[in-house]
Design an enzyme around this catalytic site. Structure first.
Site, PDB file in Angstrom:
ATOM      1  N   THR A 194       2.547  13.951  -3.207  1.00  0.00           N
ATOM      2  CA  THR A 194       2.442  12.882  -4.211  1.00  0.00           C
ATOM      3  C   THR A 194       2.251  11.555  -3.462  1.00  0.00           C
ATOM      4  OG1 THR A 194       4.875  12.793  -4.195  1.00  0.00           O
ATOM      5  CG2 THR A 194       3.841  14.017  -5.986  1.00  0.00           C
ATOM      6  N   CYS A 245       7.710   9.359   3.245  1.00  0.00           N
ATOM      7  CA  CYS A 245       8.298   9.118   1.918  1.00  0.00           C
ATOM      8  C   CYS A 245       8.902   7.751   1.644  1.00  0.00           C
ATOM      9  CB  CYS A 245       9.315  10.202   1.620  1.00  0.00           C
ATOM     10  SG  CYS A 245       8.509  11.807   1.432  1.00  0.00           S
ATOM     11  N   ALA A 278      15.905  15.905   5.136  1.00  0.00           N
ATOM     12  CA  ALA A 278      15.222  14.985   6.055  1.00  0.00           C
ATOM     13  C   ALA A 278      14.531  15.830   7.116  1.00  0.00           C
ATOM     14  CB  ALA A 278      16.223  14.028   6.692  1.00  0.00           C
ATOM     15  N   ARG A 314       3.429  10.819  10.030  1.00  0.00           N
ATOM     16  CA  ARG A 314       3.032  10.006   8.876  1.00  0.00           C
ATOM     17  C   ARG A 314       3.824   8.692   8.847  1.00  0.00           C
ATOM     18  NH1 ARG A 314       3.096  14.577   4.209  1.00  0.00           N
ATOM     19  NH2 ARG A 314       4.887  15.303   5.403  1.00  0.00           N
ATOM     20  N   ALA A 352      15.251   4.699  -1.793  1.00  0.00           N
ATOM     21  CA  ALA A 352      15.226   3.234  -1.740  1.00  0.00           C
ATOM     22  C   ALA A 352      16.518   2.701  -1.103  1.00  0.00           C
ATOM     23  CB  ALA A 352      15.047   2.667  -3.150  1.00  0.00           C
ATOM     24  N   LEU A 408      14.067   8.712  -6.307  1.00  0.00           N
ATOM     25  CA  LEU A 408      13.470   7.451  -5.835  1.00  0.00           C
ATOM     26  C   LEU A 408      14.574   6.478  -5.416  1.00  0.00           C
ATOM     27  CD1 LEU A 408      10.594   6.672  -8.386  1.00  0.00           C
ATOM     28  CD2 LEU A 408      10.440   7.720  -6.135  1.00  0.00           C
ATOM     29  N   VAL A 465       8.077  20.474   2.643  1.00  0.00           N
ATOM     30  CA  VAL A 465       9.167  20.785   1.720  1.00  0.00           C
ATOM     31  C   VAL A 465       9.063  22.225   1.222  1.00  0.00           C
ATOM     32  CG1 VAL A 465      10.096  20.276  -0.573  1.00  0.00           C
ATOM     33  CG2 VAL A 465       9.619  18.437   1.015  1.00  0.00           C
ATOM     34  N   PHE A 502       7.505  10.115  13.891  1.00  0.00           N
ATOM     35  CA  PHE A 502       8.249   9.043  13.209  1.00  0.00           C
ATOM     36  C   PHE A 502       9.750   9.139  13.433  1.00  0.00           C
ATOM     37  CE2 PHE A 502      10.441  10.510   9.321  1.00  0.00           C
ATOM     38  CZ  PHE A 502       9.980  11.803   9.205  1.00  0.00           C
TER      39      PHE A 502
HETATM   40  P1  NAD Z   1       2.731  18.163   2.319  1.00  0.00           P
HETATM   41  O1  NAD Z   1       1.530  17.318   2.261  1.00  0.00           O
HETATM   42  O2  NAD Z   1       3.276  18.596   3.654  1.00  0.00           O
HETATM   43  O3  NAD Z   1       2.478  19.525   1.486  1.00  0.00           O
HETATM   44  C1  NAD Z   1       1.921  19.569   0.212  1.00  0.00           C
HETATM   45  C2  NAD Z   1       1.057  20.833   0.099  1.00  0.00           C
HETATM   46  O4  NAD Z   1       0.594  20.959  -1.248  1.00  0.00           O
HETATM   47  C3  NAD Z   1      -0.207  20.815   0.972  1.00  0.00           C
HETATM   48  O5  NAD Z   1      -0.197  21.921   1.852  1.00  0.00           O
HETATM   49  C4  NAD Z   1      -1.367  20.885  -0.038  1.00  0.00           C
HETATM   50  O6  NAD Z   1      -2.467  21.648   0.426  1.00  0.00           O
HETATM   51  C5  NAD Z   1      -0.698  21.565  -1.208  1.00  0.00           C
HETATM   52  N1  NAD Z   1      -1.386  21.337  -2.471  1.00  0.00           N
HETATM   53  C6  NAD Z   1      -1.830  20.171  -3.007  1.00  0.00           C
HETATM   54  N2  NAD Z   1      -2.400  20.379  -4.200  1.00  0.00           N
HETATM   55  C7  NAD Z   1      -2.330  21.709  -4.440  1.00  0.00           C
HETATM   56  C8  NAD Z   1      -2.742  22.541  -5.513  1.00  0.00           C
HETATM   57  N3  NAD Z   1      -3.330  22.016  -6.589  1.00  0.00           N
HETATM   58  N4  NAD Z   1      -2.517  23.862  -5.428  1.00  0.00           N
HETATM   59  C9  NAD Z   1      -1.912  24.393  -4.347  1.00  0.00           C
HETATM   60  N5  NAD Z   1      -1.490  23.666  -3.293  1.00  0.00           N
HETATM   61  C10 NAD Z   1      -1.697  22.331  -3.346  1.00  0.00           C
HETATM   62  O7  NAD Z   1       3.849  17.414   1.486  1.00  0.00           O
HETATM   63  P2  NAD Z   1       5.439  17.486   1.693  1.00  0.00           P
HETATM   64  O8  NAD Z   1       5.860  16.613   2.818  1.00  0.00           O
HETATM   65  O9  NAD Z   1       5.861  18.904   1.678  1.00  0.00           O
HETATM   66  O10 NAD Z   1       5.938  16.755   0.350  1.00  0.00           O
HETATM   67  C11 NAD Z   1       5.795  17.379  -0.906  1.00  0.00           C
HETATM   68  C12 NAD Z   1       6.605  16.583  -1.909  1.00  0.00           C
HETATM   69  O11 NAD Z   1       7.988  16.604  -1.553  1.00  0.00           O
HETATM   70  C13 NAD Z   1       6.217  15.105  -2.004  1.00  0.00           C
HETATM   71  O12 NAD Z   1       6.351  14.696  -3.334  1.00  0.00           O
HETATM   72  C14 NAD Z   1       7.275  14.422  -1.155  1.00  0.00           C
HETATM   73  O13 NAD Z   1       7.521  13.099  -1.589  1.00  0.00           O
HETATM   74  C15 NAD Z   1       8.496  15.265  -1.416  1.00  0.00           C
HETATM   75  N6  NAD Z   1       9.493  15.258  -0.341  1.00  0.00           N
HETATM   76  C16 NAD Z   1       9.105  15.327   0.964  1.00  0.00           C
HETATM   77  C17 NAD Z   1      10.074  15.385   1.971  1.00  0.00           C
HETATM   78  C18 NAD Z   1       9.697  15.475   3.429  1.00  0.00           C
HETATM   79  O14 NAD Z   1      10.585  15.407   4.258  1.00  0.00           O
HETATM   80  N7  NAD Z   1       8.434  15.627   3.794  1.00  0.00           N
HETATM   81  C19 NAD Z   1      11.442  15.398   1.633  1.00  0.00           C
HETATM   82  C20 NAD Z   1      11.786  15.333   0.289  1.00  0.00           C
HETATM   83  C21 NAD Z   1      10.809  15.270  -0.688  1.00  0.00           C
HETATM   84  C1  UGA Z   2      14.128  10.739   4.238  1.00  0.00           C
HETATM   85  C2  UGA Z   2      15.513  10.909   3.600  1.00  0.00           C
HETATM   86  O1  UGA Z   2      16.511  10.774   4.621  1.00  0.00           O
HETATM   87  C3  UGA Z   2      15.634  12.273   2.930  1.00  0.00           C
HETATM   88  O2  UGA Z   2      16.895  12.375   2.258  1.00  0.00           O
HETATM   89  C4  UGA Z   2      14.507  12.441   1.914  1.00  0.00           C
HETATM   90  O3  UGA Z   2      14.549  13.721   1.322  1.00  0.00           O
HETATM   91  C5  UGA Z   2      13.168  12.260   2.614  1.00  0.00           C
HETATM   92  O4  UGA Z   2      13.125  10.949   3.237  1.00  0.00           O
HETATM   93  C6  UGA Z   2      12.013  12.313   1.679  1.00  0.00           C
HETATM   94  O5  UGA Z   2      12.139  12.087   0.510  1.00  0.00           O
HETATM   95  O6  UGA Z   2      10.942  12.571   2.243  1.00  0.00           O
HETATM   96  P1  UGA Z   2      12.955  11.549   6.479  1.00  0.00           P
HETATM   97  O7  UGA Z   2      11.963  10.496   6.155  1.00  0.00           O
HETATM   98  O8  UGA Z   2      12.469  12.909   6.791  1.00  0.00           O
HETATM   99  O9  UGA Z   2      14.003  11.711   5.262  1.00  0.00           O
HETATM  100  O10 UGA Z   2      13.851  11.096   7.731  1.00  0.00           O
HETATM  101  P2  UGA Z   2      15.023  10.011   7.898  1.00  0.00           P
HETATM  102  O11 UGA Z   2      16.052  10.603   8.747  1.00  0.00           O
HETATM  103  O12 UGA Z   2      15.462   9.455   6.608  1.00  0.00           O
HETATM  104  O13 UGA Z   2      14.290   8.876   8.731  1.00  0.00           O
HETATM  105  C7  UGA Z   2      13.294   8.055   8.165  1.00  0.00           C
HETATM  106  C8  UGA Z   2      12.953   6.943   9.122  1.00  0.00           C
HETATM  107  O14 UGA Z   2      14.029   6.011   9.204  1.00  0.00           O
HETATM  108  C9  UGA Z   2      12.695   7.425  10.556  1.00  0.00           C
HETATM  109  O15 UGA Z   2      11.608   6.705  11.097  1.00  0.00           O
HETATM  110  C10 UGA Z   2      13.977   7.088  11.255  1.00  0.00           C
HETATM  111  O16 UGA Z   2      13.799   6.897  12.629  1.00  0.00           O
HETATM  112  C11 UGA Z   2      14.360   5.795  10.560  1.00  0.00           C
HETATM  113  N1  UGA Z   2      15.800   5.477  10.657  1.00  0.00           N
HETATM  114  C12 UGA Z   2      16.714   6.318  10.113  1.00  0.00           C
HETATM  115  C13 UGA Z   2      16.201   4.302  11.262  1.00  0.00           C
HETATM  116  O17 UGA Z   2      15.371   3.513  11.749  1.00  0.00           O
HETATM  117  N2  UGA Z   2      17.536   4.009  11.309  1.00  0.00           N
HETATM  118  C14 UGA Z   2      18.484   4.826  10.772  1.00  0.00           C
HETATM  119  O18 UGA Z   2      19.685   4.484  10.843  1.00  0.00           O
HETATM  120  C15 UGA Z   2      18.062   6.006  10.160  1.00  0.00           C
END
Ligand code: NAD
Ligand code: UGA
Length: 452
Positions: free
Chosen positions: A87, A271, A159, A341, A220, A216, A11, A333
């Site tokens: 988180t 997530c 996403a 993940r 959900a 959240l 992110v 995934f």
């Molecule tokens: P990530 O694990 O890829 O990245 C998090 C980074 O934070 C890591 O590189 C870690 O080293 C760093 N970090 C942790 N503690 C630290 C500290 N004290 N100081 C400096 N750096 C620190 O995680 P992500 O996938 O980017 O997700 C981050 C947040 O965004 C989560 O809460 C997740 O739920 C949310 N989110 C993720 C997605 C997604 O698609 N991955 C989409 C929307 C929201």
């Molecule tokens: C999801 C949400 O779509 C984002 O809006 C959100 O920001 C993010 O979680 C987050 O909080 O991390 P992401 O997990 O990256 O994004 O990808 P998605 O496209 O939502 O797919 C999630 C999973 O659901 C995948 O395994 C995908 O293959 C599956 N999926 C998706 C299905 O099985 N069917 C569908 O119709 C759509």
């Protein structure tokens, strides 16, 4: 303005790259404790694979986009600090397995309190339980020495795989903050950042708790749709209905809509599961066990679907896969990401390894080290081979399982694949990517999810 983002992950990296790209007047520094990750962001081999990300990073890095491990320096300089750290689900103590582990967020808040020389706007970008801003505020204000901090919630909805498109043209940007004059002024500052490229009517502003809870809730609801169609897929298989036809038929109702109705081997990703567990935990915490049970069922259905798929493979293959070579096509995934993940592939492979199958795994973007790590095995494990392409994986295989919907799997020469497999050759399409009737014409024993 100077913007700092703590957390250079899936992110933090893409989001800040987009802000830097769209707002040339602001300097954006992304910091992380992980030196290797920061080095990768500063190299030609970025730590996150996202279509379009490389170009944007390359165009802005060194201009107004910086990646660094100097966390203190970036905090001191910044006007706005985004918290984008992980988180994950807590694995220990109270709430283990469900509550969000907030230690990384808390560490950041303490770090800001320690090094900031004046008040800042602190923005929660990470997905957090509702009312986390209260704790962040207490930590920042416990030793404030006259500094004034404003906490905003600005959850991210991108996403993976489509992150850059989602960031460029978001359905909405959500910003929550205190409804006081200072809070509203902080909200306006962040609105102005996004307004550089997001139409104003798509920037929603709310109070802090609504914003935190909306994130959240959005995840959900999205996951609930997948579990709902996956539940129907089991009934389709039992009755001869086709789940894709059912999804299309219901999705044309404008009240239901067509998106997120694709039956699959189960949702994965970092997530959905963690955020629903987080919601379930919150409901229990606030004395709402029936609401908690309702949302927990979304995860139970997803677990059922992953294992139902493995059981179906086993049953179709005469109830034994022991010593049989099974090709696994796709391990990420979802397509267009290197992220594994909570990938359904991990669970399906685990089930098949318990049955002593030999797995030949191919994914276009996931490294062999990552696959070994996810399966909890070392590279010498004789039951798992990592292959360079789908043809190598399916050579002499008894079955091929499509577990990720990579576009390249649609374009494979299935006649060629059939001819090099053991007969009868099984093909299980866990993503309903292929035309089953064509596969059957070739000679495959082919089945999809909810398609007989
Ligand atoms: P990530 O694990 O890829 O990245 C998090 C980074 O934070 C890591 O590189 C870690 O080293 C760093 N970090 C942790 N503690 C630290 C500290 N004290 N100081 C400096 N750096 C620190 O995680 P992500 O996938 O980017 O997700 C981050 C947040 O965004 C989560 O809460 C997740 O739920 C949310 N989110 C993720 C997605 C997604 O698609 N991955 C989409 C929307 C929201
Ligand atoms: C999801 C949400 O779509 C984002 O809006 C959100 O920001 C993010 O979680 C987050 O909080 O991390 P992401 O997990 O990256 O994004 O990808 P998605 O496209 O939502 O797919 C999630 C999973 O659901 C995948 O395994 C995908 O293959 C599956 N999926 C998706 C299905 O099985 N069917 C569908 O119709 C759509």
């Amino acid at each position: 303005m100077k913007i700092c983002c703590i957390g250079a992950g899936y992110v933090g990296g893409p989001t800040m790259a987009m802000i830097a790209h769209k707002c040339k007047d602001h300097a954006v520094t992304v910091v992380d404790i992980n030196q290797a990750r920061i080095d990768a962001w500063n190299s030609d081999d970025l730590p996150v694979f996202e279509p379009g990300l490389d170009d944007i990073v390359r165009a802005n890095r060194g201009e107004n986009l910086f990646f660094s491990t100097d966390i203190d320096g970036a905090i001191k300089e910044a006007d706005i600090i985004f918290l984008s750290v992980n988180t994950p689900t807590k694995t220990y103590g109270v709430g283990a397995g469900r509550a969000a582990d907030l230690r990384y967020v808390e560490k950041c808040a303490r770090k800001i309190a320690e090094v900031a020389e004046e008040g800042k706007i602190v923005v929660e970008k990470s997905t957090l339980p509702v009312r986390t801003a209260e704790s962040v505020k207490r930590i920042l204000e416990s030793n404030c020495n006259g500094r004034k901090f404003q906490i905003l919630s600005n959850p991210e909805f991108l996403a993976e795989g489509t992150a850059m498109q989602d960031l460029e043209a978001p359905d909405r940007v959500l910003i929550g903050g205190d409804q006081t004059p200072e809070g509203l002024a902080a909200i306006q500052k962040l609105v102005d950042v996004y307004a550089a490229w997001v139409p104003r009517e798509r920037i929603l502003t709310t109070n802090l708790w609504s914003s935190e809870l909306s994130k959240l809730t959005a995840n959900a609801f999205l996951a609930q749709r997948i579990s709902s169609i996956n539940a129907i897929s089991a009934l389709c298989e039992a009755t001869g209905a086709d789940v894709d036809e059912v999804a299309h038929a219901i999705g044309t109702d404008s009240r239901i809509g067509p998106k997120f109705l694709k039956a699959s081997v189960g949702f994965g990703g970092s997530c959905f599961q963690k955020d629903i567990y987080n919601l379930v935990y919150l409901c229990e915490h606030f004395g709402l066990p029936d609401v908690a049970a309702y949302w927990n069922a979304v995860i139970e259905m997803n677990d059922y679907q992953k294992h139902r798929f493995s059981r179906r493979v086993l049953a179709s293959m005469f109830n034994t896969v022991s010593d049989k070579k099974i090709a696994i096509l796709g391990f990420a995934f979802k397509k267009d990401t290197n992220d594994t993940r909570e990938s359904a592939a991990i669970y399906v492979c685990g089930d098949l390894l318990e049955e002593q199958a030999n797995l030949a795994i191919y994914d276009p973007k996931v490294s062999s080290e990552q696959i070994h790590k996810d399966l909890g095995i070392d590279s010498a494990n004789p039951y798992v081979t990592i292959c360079k392409d789908a043809y190598e994986a399916t050579k002499d295989a008894h079955a091929a399982l499509i577990l990720t919907e990579w576009d390249e799997f649609k374009a494979l020469d299935y006649q060629k694949i059939y001819e090099q497999m053991q007969l009868p050759a099984f093909l299980f399409d866990g993503r309903n990517l292929l035309d089953l009737s064509q596969l059957r014409e070739i000679g495959f024993e082919a089945s999809g999810i909810g398609r007989g």
